[in-house]
Each structure stands twice: as structure tokens, then as C-alpha cells.
Enzyme design. Structure first.
Site, PDB file in Angstrom:
ATOM      1  N   HIS A 470      -6.185   6.753 -12.897  1.00  0.00           N
ATOM      2  CA  HIS A 470      -6.930   5.506 -12.855  1.00  0.00           C
ATOM      3  C   HIS A 470      -8.388   5.723 -13.206  1.00  0.00           C
ATOM      4  O   HIS A 470      -8.935   6.824 -13.081  1.00  0.00           O
ATOM      5  CB  HIS A 470      -6.812   4.829 -11.478  1.00  0.00           C
ATOM      6  CG  HIS A 470      -7.357   5.633 -10.338  1.00  0.00           C
ATOM      7  ND1 HIS A 470      -8.704   5.715 -10.062  1.00  0.00           N
ATOM      8  CD2 HIS A 470      -6.738   6.393  -9.405  1.00  0.00           C
ATOM      9  CE1 HIS A 470      -8.885   6.485  -9.006  1.00  0.00           C
ATOM     10  NE2 HIS A 470      -7.711   6.916  -8.597  1.00  0.00           N
ATOM     11  N   CYS A 486      -5.703  11.932  -6.743  1.00  0.00           N
ATOM     12  CA  CYS A 486      -5.399  11.225  -7.984  1.00  0.00           C
ATOM     13  C   CYS A 486      -6.110  11.875  -9.162  1.00  0.00           C
ATOM     14  O   CYS A 486      -6.952  12.743  -8.993  1.00  0.00           O
ATOM     15  CB  CYS A 486      -5.825   9.762  -7.883  1.00  0.00           C
ATOM     16  SG  CYS A 486      -4.629   8.722  -7.029  1.00  0.00           S
TER      17      CYS A 486
END
Length: 525
Positions: A470, A486
């Protein structure tokens, strides 16, 4: 290297959801922000879904895949007209009035979810419902596939208050789908309409003509010109809350204060009573001077359009060189820090300089060079898309078959190569993109008595539990570990990858799901 997939039982969800000028306390808090949401990621909950009946599956298919209506079924052609009414494409539309209006594979509640729309979105629909199973308002086929239940989450009234109060949707494809701000201390109040000067004095204790802080001039430049005030806001009506949006308090003019250490995506900003107000995606109005605007990153990946190896300049003040008429390398320009280049494989001065496909040479010692991946799954041999992520290099390379097409620097988990079950390391193994969200809200880990509330994180692609690729707007240290697990990307790179990977997100949708898996992601040392 670990190529095989990591067993689900051995992985806990972790993550982090760019650098921006933050107050010190908030900057420290964001350092420990988690990637995965505290709850199930928006739209996740496809477990225990049932296969759709054949007829429903056929109706969920794109219109061009449906059988042609039998115009000669009877003299009046009524069956043909009835079937046409169940297909989108006749100009009829419906509106999302919820934070997540789910699109189902069949006209029934238990059918698999294909994705969702966000409040204010308007999409093409069929003229007539395909059924009412668990949905009194009716299930309508929408473009390009699936069914939406008209009710709390969707409306046939395109002038519904939620639609009228949402002047624009996300700017999909742009690096930042919204304009982003981060709360100062104390955090801003959440107004329910554009407040009068008297209401502002009553709520905030402001005095008429009070000077705005100096930093607002910088924020004004970052946010751009304010938008025209729409008829809805000019009317003074109270803002509605889309179904699924949080609303814990309600006063005549406001809904209390925002959560401490909050970040917001703004749909619009308005000039009002000498102040600037921002409209959040949950339809609250916040005074801009109680926030800091996010400064965009200069980080950009590199598209690989010729044969070669991507590389990035990791030093400041690096000169590029070009051969003169005699072939001697002479200073020509500058290679910015973290700029991406494609190396041809040619070197000079005993390997001290590397040639790029731009026709200039760069000092080899300043470069971080990609290690091109191996085809471990037959994807390359079949010409399919896949992504290779190296934790040691903090680099992502996207491939079409055996050819690299894009590369960028990333920030993976602070645990580096540790065990993701006990550290903030990024999980290693082979995965597939299963969910894609234009934006999603991510909650941080508990930090003493507070937590980070990161709204509208851009271009989120979940691939394993709550691990995702992301974009980030709260740090700008790509090329170094930073996240809680992440894979952090600069928003321009996240936007590029979002449109490139599978599953595709249809126009007008906010998210798409694919439990069978989309683009392959291989994460390794």
C-alpha cells in the site's frame, strides 16, 4: 531464500501502513503504526460463502456474456424486454449511500462478495430487480458484473443526501486519491455543517477576526485552491452519515473532536467565514488550521522499457557523465537521490561507471542494483504478471513473463528477516493479491494510551491475512525498513501497481475481491 508459501498457522498479521512535516509526538507515534487494521480489513469476510446457482452466476456475468434475448419468443416480445430489463446498459443508475456497499456474485445475501462501492459512487444498473431474497428493495445487476441490494447501502434516488453531500469521489490513478491532512493537538472538531462564526466561537472559543497560524499559508499551497461551495453546503443542512460510518456523539453543530493522532483524506475543501474547512470521507467538516497538510514525496519508481536491469541512486549529490567527441566521460548533469535508472550492462573505468538506457553514465558505487528474479512457478514461462520483493534490497520489481517492467524502492517490516510471528518482520513466501481497495482505513497498534488512526490509506492490496502492499503518506524513507510488516510504497508507485495488478477494480468501484488469487507476489531475503 524461501520460495514456498508460509503456512497460515505460522503467520500472525502485522504491517505498517511517507514522510510529512509532523509534530514530534505524532511522528513518533506513526513510527509504530500497524499496517493491518485492528478489525477485519474493509470488505474482508468472504468465508463460508456459498457457490451461486447457475442462473444467478449467469446473471452476474458481464452483459456481453449473457445469452441474447429471444426477440421472437412471442408476438409482443415481452420475454425479451423482461430479460433486457435485468441487464445494465439502459441508462438506469443507483447510488452508494454506505461506506461499503457490497457487490454480490448473485442476487442473494449469502452469495460471494465481488467488491464494494463507497458512499457517493453512482454506477449503472439494470432497470428491474433480479429478485428480493433478503432484500426488500430488490437486487439490481450493476456494471460490469454482480448485484447490489437497494436499502441501507444503496439507493435508486440519485439526489439522496449522501450523494448530494459528496461532491467528488477519489481521484483514482493519481498518486494521492484525496488531499491528506494529519491532526494537530488538540485535534479538530468534527462539524456537521459549515458553522457560523457564532457556532465556531461557542464550540472552539474563537474570537471574530482571530489571526490564523503562519503554517496555514504552507498548507494552503499544498492543498490548492478551495472548491466552490455546493448547493448542499450552501443550504446549511446537516451532513448525513453514510451507513457504516462511526458517529458516537452528536451536538447541534458538531460531533465532538477527531481522535488524537488522526489522519484524513479530504474529498473537498471550502472557504467559509475566513477559514478553510475540509470534508472528510465520512462526511465531517474539519477546520484545516487544526491539521498539517501532507507534503507529496518526490520518490518515483522506474518503468523498464528497454532490456536492462533497474537500479536506484542511493547517495546525494551524484553527477551523471556523458562521453564527449573523443569518448571521454565528462560531467553532464545530476542524478537525484533515489532516482531510478535502467542499466544496459556496459561499464567503464574498470567498472567504476555504469551506462544507463538514457545515454548517461552513473558512478556504480552509488547504485543499488536489482537482482532479477527466477521463475519458480512457471509464471514467467507463461508470460504472466508477478512481483518480486527483496527485503535485503528493499526493492520491488514487477514482471510480465521474464521481462521486468517496473521497479521501485519500498519499506518493509522493521523486523527485517526475523520471524513475523514474534517481530514486525514482513512475511516471506509466495502469495497472491486477493483484495484491492482504492483506499482503506488502518488502525495502529496501541501506543500507551493512544493509537494511530490512519484513514484512507491509498491503493491497498492485501495478499496474506492483513499483510498488504500500500501507499503511505506519513513517511518518506523508502529504501529503508520502516513498517510493522506491510510493504510500504510511495503513493505514485502504489497507484501504478494498483492499476497493473489483478484483480482489476471496475470503474466506479472502491474495491474488488478474488478469493482464487490475482497477481503472484514472491517475498524473500
Amino acid at each position: 531464500m524461501r520460495a514456498p508459501p508460509v503456512p497460515e498457522a505460522h503467520v500472525q498479521h502485522r504491517g505498517s501502513p511517507r514522510r510529512l512535516p509532523l509534530v514530534p509526538a505524532l511522528a513518533a507515534a506513526l513510527l509504530a503504526a500497524a499496517c493491518g487494521p485492528g478489525e477485519e480489513p474493509p470488505g474482508r469476510s468472504a468465508e463460508a460463502q456459498h457457490a451461486a446457482p447457475d442462473r444467478a452466476a449467469a446473471l452476474a456475468a458481464p452483459p456481453e456474456a449473457l445469452p441474447a434475448p429471444d426477440a421472437g419468443a412471442d408476438a409482443e416480445g415481452e420475454p425479451a424486454a423482461a430479460r433486457e430489463a435485468l441487464r445494465p446498459g439502459r441508462g438506469d443508475r443507483l447510488a452508494s449511500i454506505a461506506m461499503r456497499t457490497f457487490v454480490h456474485a448473485a442476487p442473494e445475501r449469502r452469495a460471494a462478495r465481488l467488491g464494494y462501492l463507497r458512499a457517493g459512487a453512482i454506477v449503472e444498473r439494470a432497470a428491474a430487480p433480479s429478485g428480493h431474497d433478503g432484500c426488500p428493495g430488490g437486487w439490481y445487476a450493476v456494471h460490469p458484473r454482480g448485484f447490489v441490494c437497494v436499502g441501507r447501502g444503496a439507493s435508486l434516488d440519485l439526489e439522496h443526501d449522501v450523494v448530494a453531500a459528496t461532491p467528488a469521489g477519489p481521484r483514482r490513478g493519481e498518486p494521492y486519491p484525496y488531499r491528506y491532512v494529519v491532526s494537530r493537538k488538540p485535534p479538530p472538531h468534527l462539524y456537521v455543517h459549515l458553522p457560523s462564526a457564532a457556532e465556531q466561537r461557542r464550540v472552539e472559543g474563537r474570537t471574530r477576526g482571530q489571526a490564523l497560524p503562519g503554517w496555514t499559508r504552507r498548507d494552503e499551497a499544498l492543498l490548492g485552491a478551495p472548491d466552490p461551495i455546493t448547493p448542499f453546503f450552501a443550504s446549511g443542512r446537516a451532513l448525513p452519515k453514510p451507513f457504516g460510518a462511526a458517529e458516537k456523539l452528536r451536538f447541534p453543530a458538531h460531533r465532538g473532536r477527531a481522535k488524537a493522532d488522526s489522519a484524513f483524506g479530504l474529498i473537498s475543501t471550502f472557504e467559509w467565514t475566513g477559514r478553510r474547512f475540509g470534508l472528510t470521507t465520512e462526511l465531517d467538516l474539519i477546520p484545516i488550521e487544526r491539521t498539517s497538510a501532507v507534503a507529496p514525496t518526490a520518490m518515483r519508481g522506474v518503468e523498464v522499457k528497454t532490456e536492462g536491469t533497474p537500479a536506484f541512486v542511493m547517495h546525494h549529490g551524484v553527477r551523471t557523465l556523458k562521453p564527449d567527441a573523443s569518448g571521454e566521460l565528462k560531467p553532464d548533469g545530476w542524478a537525484p537521490h533515489r532516482s531510478g535508472w535502467v542499466l544496459t550492462g556496459k561499464t567503464a573505468a574498470g567498472g567504476a561507471y555504469a551506462e544507463t538506457d538514457a545515454g548517461v553514465w552513473v558512478p556504480a558505487s552509488t547504485l543499488r542494483v536489482a537482482r532479477l528474479g527466477r521463475d519458480l512457478w512457471g509464471h514467467a514461462a507463461r508470460g504472466r504478471k508477478w512481483i518480486d520483493i527483496s527485503i535485503e534490497l528493499q526493492m520491488l520489481v514487477a514482471y510480465e513473463g521474464e521481462r521486468p517492467v517496473f521497479a521501485t524502492l519500498v519499506s518493509t517490516g522493521r523486523g527485517e528477516l526475523g520471524d513475523p510471528a514474534t517481530t514486525s518482520a514482513t512475511v516471506q513466501g509466495t502469495f497472491f493479491v486477493r483484495e484491492k481497495h482504492v483506499t482503506a482505513t488502518m488502525d495502529g497498534d496501541d501506543l500507551s494510551e493512544t493509537s494511530v488512526d490512519l484513514r484512507d490509506v491509498p491503493y491497498v492490496q492485501y495478499f496474506h491475512n492483513s499483510y498488504a502492499l500500500h501507499g503511505v503518506y506519513w513517511h518518506d524513507v523508502f529504501g529503508k525498513v520502516r513498517s510493522s510488516g506491510c510493504v510500504n510504497l510511495a503513493p505514485p508507485d502504489a497507484a501504478w501497481l494498483f492499476e497493473w495488478t489483478d484483480p482489476p477494480v471496475p470503474e466506479g468501484w472502491h474495491a474488488a475481491f478474488n478469493d482464487k488469487g490475482g497477481t503472484l507476489i514472491y517475498i524473500h531475503a
